[in-house]
Design an enzyme around this catalytic site. Structure first.
Site, PDB file in Angstrom:
ATOM      1  N   HIS A   1       2.074   4.557  -2.968  1.00  0.00           N
ATOM      2  CA  HIS A   1       2.317   6.023  -2.567  1.00  0.00           C
ATOM      3  C   HIS A   1       3.596   6.464  -2.895  1.00  0.00           C
ATOM      4  CE1 HIS A   1      -1.638   6.361  -0.812  1.00  0.00           C
ATOM      5  NE2 HIS A   1      -1.461   5.714   0.374  1.00  0.00           N
TER       6      HIS A   1
ATOM      7  N   HIS B   1       0.721  -1.304  -0.013  1.00  0.00           N
ATOM      8  CA  HIS B   1       0.113  -0.043  -0.052  1.00  0.00           C
ATOM      9  C   HIS B   1       0.797   1.255  -0.073  1.00  0.00           C
ATOM     10  CE1 HIS B   1      -3.454   2.662   1.484  1.00  0.00           C
ATOM     11  NE2 HIS B   1      -2.393   3.290   1.717  1.00  0.00           N
ATOM     12  N   GLU B   2       2.109   1.203   1.021  1.00  0.00           N
ATOM     13  CA  GLU B   2       2.656   2.404   0.978  1.00  0.00           C
ATOM     14  C   GLU B   2       3.573   2.721  -0.263  1.00  0.00           C
ATOM     15  OE1 GLU B   2       2.119   4.673   2.957  1.00  0.00           O
ATOM     16  OE2 GLU B   2       0.648   3.442   4.132  1.00  0.00           O
TER      17      GLU B   2
END
Length: 435
Positions: free
Chosen positions: A27, A23-24
């Site tokens: 980003h 998920h990170e």
């Protein structure tokens, strides 16, 4: 405590950490592509367990596996009218002081030469892509996990294969027993010589593709002789079966009774049936609707969690569950002696797929500090600039999300309370797969 239970918890937490890490990355990668300086990439919260610096970014793992973050410089713009390189020294009012303190902290991360590498100065669509990357990664992971589950492993379904648990006698529906009595008459299947493992392939010349097909054809035929096509040990054969009339529960509403329907006397076998990629999309679409409904009803669901935690009420199986509860489910899955290894893997994969889908959708809620709040800010900036262009007005400034920081902190506080309540409920009154 069973050591398999502990291993199951650890495996689930590792899967969760893997999902958070990706998920990170969702980003991190677009942020670096668009030139934003990222100072930290962390999986977990709390004290740092391990970290290493590579270039301008510190990569690390923290001890509490309840989330993660990347730290991008310049998330908040300076105060309108101020020099971006200078800090505001005074502020008035509690909320204004809170906002200005956050601005100061954001500006302290900006070094000389970083003016074009701050997040707030990026184009609106770049901000949206950066903040959408995390939830998008969760959706990709969910699709991969569901594909492994449905296409690779399959879903449990009843197949028209005679089960070893099939009774050889006719037990009246009114009698709640599993054992045959000497006075019980044999079932039509037993009289015809059907054996466990026989696959039914046709009924009175009509093809059987599923257990539903077999049930529908047998019931609608009523009593009387019929040719039943089966496959036994790879060889096709036809059995002459004489069905009898029996009262059986209605297929759509088990509370209703269908009178004098055709009866063969066999039970199906549960098998894992593989699905297509198209069915994966349909399955995810259906689950997405259910998850969206759960998010909308989350406040009401949390009331139920409160009552379960402090009043001993039964947990809602459709209600929210925290990391602790999901970890306990992971332990329960692995320690179970009623599940085959194939089913254990399937349930684990399904659990991780569902968590990624839920995490992705929850993060899209258009409220700060969630990703959806930043996405909403980028889209609002796009609308403002488009309106100014159409109306031939001066280009507006950047959307100042610092103005909603008091609301952000309030929402973050509520989220922490909810997370704490879930942890407590998962400890004292957990959801279980068997309960």
């Amino acid at each position: 405590m069973n050591w398999l239970y502990l291993v199951g918890i650890v495996i689930f937490l590792l899967g969760l950490m893997f999902s958070i890490a990706l998920h990170e990355i969702g980003h991190l990668v677009p942020a670096k592509i668009f030139g934003v300086r990222v100072t930290q990439y962390m999986v977990g919260f709390g004290a740092t367990a391990w970290s290493r610096r590579k270039g301008e970014t510190e990569y690390g793992i923290k001890w509490i596996p309840l989330g993660g973050y990347i730290r991008m410089i310049g998330m908040l713009p300076p105060r309108p009218g101020d020099d971006p390189g200078k800090l505001r020294s005074t502020s008035t009012g509690p909320f204004q002081g809170l906002i200005e303190s956050a601005r100061d902290a954001a500006q302290e991360e900006v070094r000389p030469g970083d003016e074009d590498r701050v997040f707030y100065r990026k184009k609106w669509w770049q901000k949206v892509i950066i903040m959408s990357g995390g939830p998008a990664m969760n959706f990709v992971l969910s699709f991969i996990f569901f594909s492994i589950l449905l296409v690779g492993i399959g879903l449990p379904t009843w197949a028209p294969i005679v089960s070893p648990q099939t009774h050889t006698c006719v037990i009246p529906m009114s009698e709640q027993r599993n054992a045959c009595k000497p006075t019980d008459r044999p079932t039509p299947a037993a009289q015809a010589g059907m054996k466990p493992g026989d696959r039914m392939v046709s009924f009175d010349g009509q093809k059987i593709n599923s257990w539903d097909d077999a049930t529908r054809l047998i019931r609608s035929h009523g009593p009387g002789p019929v040719a039943l096509g089966i496959v036994r040990d790879g060889k096709a054969m036809t059995l002459n079966v004489t069905l009898i009339a029996q009262d059986r529960p209605n297929l759509q509403d088990p509370q209703k009774i269908d009178k004098n329907v055709g009866f063969l006397g066999v039970l199906p076998t549960e098998v894992m049936q593989q699905q297509s990629i198209g069915q994966v999309l349909g399955y995810m679409g259906e689950l997405t609707g259910r998850v969206a409904g759960s998010i909308i009803n989350l406040p009401q669901k949390m009331v139920g969690v409160w009552h379960a935690a402090f009043s001993g009420e039964k947990r809602d199986p459709e209600g929210p569950v925290g990391v602790v509860g999901a970890g306990r489910m992971g332990g329960e899955i692995l320690a179970s002696d009623q599940l085959s290894n194939e089913k254990k893997i399937a349930i684990f994969v399904n659990l991780l797929a569902g968590f990624n889908l839920a995490i992705g959708m929850f993060n899209l809620i258009p409220l700060l500090p969630l990703d959806g709040g930043h996405i909403a800010g980028g889209l609002w900036e796009a609308l403002k600039r488009a309106y100014a262009k159409i109306m031939r007005r001066p280009e507006p400034g950047y959307v100042d999300i610092a103005k909603v920081l008091p609301l952000t902190y309030a929402i973050a506080f509520v989220m922490m309370i909810m997370a704490g309540l879930l942890v407590y409920a998962d400890l004292v009154n957990p959801l279980t797969l068997t309960g």
